[in-house]
Design an enzyme around this catalytic site. Structure first.
Site, short mmCIF file in Angstrom:
data_model
loop_
_atom_site.label_atom_id
_atom_site.label_comp_id
_atom_site.label_asym_id
_atom_site.label_seq_id
_atom_site.Cartn_x
_atom_site.Cartn_y
_atom_site.Cartn_z
N HIS A 141 -1.10 11.29 -10.32
CA HIS A 141 -0.33 10.67 -11.41
C HIS A 141 0.24 11.78 -12.28
O HIS A 141 -0.49 12.62 -12.79
CB HIS A 141 -1.23 9.76 -12.24
CG HIS A 141 -0.51 9.07 -13.36
ND1 HIS A 141 0.55 8.21 -13.15
CD2 HIS A 141 -0.70 9.12 -14.70
CE1 HIS A 141 0.98 7.76 -14.31
NE2 HIS A 141 0.24 8.30 -15.26
N LYS A 162 5.10 11.27 -20.75
CA LYS A 162 5.44 12.23 -19.68
C LYS A 162 6.87 12.01 -19.18
O LYS A 162 7.65 12.96 -19.07
CB LYS A 162 4.44 12.08 -18.52
CG LYS A 162 3.00 12.38 -18.88
CD LYS A 162 2.09 12.31 -17.68
CE LYS A 162 1.98 10.91 -17.10
NZ LYS A 162 1.39 9.94 -18.04
N ASP A 180 6.07 9.79 -12.05
CA ASP A 180 4.95 8.83 -11.95
C ASP A 180 3.94 9.21 -10.88
O ASP A 180 2.77 9.38 -11.17
CB ASP A 180 5.47 7.40 -11.71
CG ASP A 180 4.34 6.38 -11.86
OD1 ASP A 180 3.61 6.46 -12.87
OD2 ASP A 180 4.18 5.55 -10.97
N ARG A 246 -4.63 28.82 -29.83
CA ARG A 246 -3.73 29.31 -30.87
C ARG A 246 -3.06 30.63 -30.50
O ARG A 246 -1.93 30.89 -30.91
CB ARG A 246 -4.52 29.51 -32.18
CG ARG A 246 -5.15 28.24 -32.74
CD ARG A 246 -4.11 27.30 -33.29
NE ARG A 246 -3.38 27.86 -34.40
CZ ARG A 246 -3.77 27.80 -35.68
NH1 ARG A 246 -4.92 27.19 -35.98
NH2 ARG A 246 -3.04 28.34 -36.63
#
Length: 314
Positions: A141, A162, A180, A246
């Site tokens: 997926h 997405k 998909d 970060r």
């Protein structure tokens, strides 16, 4: 489950191959292994380990040797080689096909093909094609897009955005491979490739609109059939309690069909342009692979700053 390849599919995908005999048998014969057989020992009568399920490729050496056999010997050996499991015979270099081989193949309903390519080149070409077609596939997926020539797979929970992000990337000039569902397979020890299932090729589902045809709306340059997956982007809803990267010093990986692929997690939040962030992530990943790492540059600058401060204190 891997679907075998018919000889008809092999001929269609490789224009260098032409059918000499057995046009009606192309659909009936299937190839289940990618290995190619060069039947040298078999021509001498040694069949103890004959790989009958493989494509039988005859080049200059095999054809020359067979010409030194008498008619009865050629009949006998080619008849033994033409088994019910043998998918086809291929003759390289446009060499003449022995009549005894044609007769044995017609009797066993096996196609005989011919190519102008040299034997080694032809063997490599057929092996590469069969390796890809017969590779075990896993359906995942996600959305696969090509960004600046690099395959980027976007994954995440349903509804995280997405497809919408991929649509934004397509509008920015990048290309869709699959939406998909992505069929992934291992090309070699270090390479994993993704493509769309046939039913979803060039199509996207956008909630509120439905199914759209990307090639029809954005042109042929907006799609591609398959791509190596070089980077995985995981989208997840912003969680203030999560510790997101970060500095970019750590590189996480995700295993796809036996190949480790770098993965970056990007939090989704109102006001963040995820398409641009993914685009920058892809460019930054490529820069790292080319030898420039901004996080290492930051560490060097930090170390230099600390060193200068230490000198000043002294």
């Amino acid at each position: 489950m891997v679907e075998p390849v018919t000889v008809k599919e092999l001929v269609k995908a490789n224009p260098t191959l032409k059918v000499i005999e057995g046009e009606n048998f192309l659909d009936q014969r299937v190839i289940s292994v990618s290995d190619i057989s060069r039947p040298g020992l078999e021509l001498t009568g040694y069949f103890d380990f004959y790989p009958k399920e493989r494509i039988q490729l005859l080049g200059r050496t095999e054809i020359s040797y067979s010409k030194n056999l008498n008619h009865e010997a050629r009949q006998k050996v080619f008849k033994r080689m033409a088994t019910p499991e043998t998918p086809c015979f291929v003759i390289a270099r446009d060499l003449s096909v022995p009549q005894e081989l044609i007769e044995a193949c017609n009797q066993a309903k096996i196609p005989v093909l011919q190519s102008k390519l040299a034997t080694t080149r032809l063997s490599s070409l057929l092996t590469d094609y069969l390796d890809e077609k017969l590779a075990p596939r896993k359906s995942m997926h996600g959305v696969l897009v090509e960004i600046y020539g690099m395959g980027v797979m976007i994954i995440g929970n349903s509804g995280v955005g997405k497809s919408e992000t991929a649509l934004d990337l397509i509008k920015r000039g990048h290309r869709l491979i699959a939406d998909d569902r992505v069929d992934v397979f291992q090309k070699d020890e270090k390479t994993v490739v993704g493509e769309a299932p046939k039913i979803l090729k060039h199509l996207m589902e956008i909630r509120g609109i439905g199914i759209i045809d990307v090639m029809n709306l954005f042109g042929a340059g907006s799609v591609r059939d398959q791509s190596e997956i070089q980077l995985i982007i995981k989208l997840e809803n912003w969680n203030p309690d999560s510790n997101y990267e970060r500095l970019g010093l750590n590189e996480n990986k995700k295993e796809l069909v036996g190949v480790s692929v770098p993965q970056i997690t990007i939090p989704v939040k109102v006001g963040r342009n995820i398409a641009i962030i993914i685009e920058v992530a892809a460019m930054n990943f490529r820069a790292k692979r080319m030898g420039y790492d901004a996080s290492k540059k930051f560490k060097e600058n930090l170390a230099e700053l600390i060193s200068d401060n230490s000198k000043e204190e002294k």
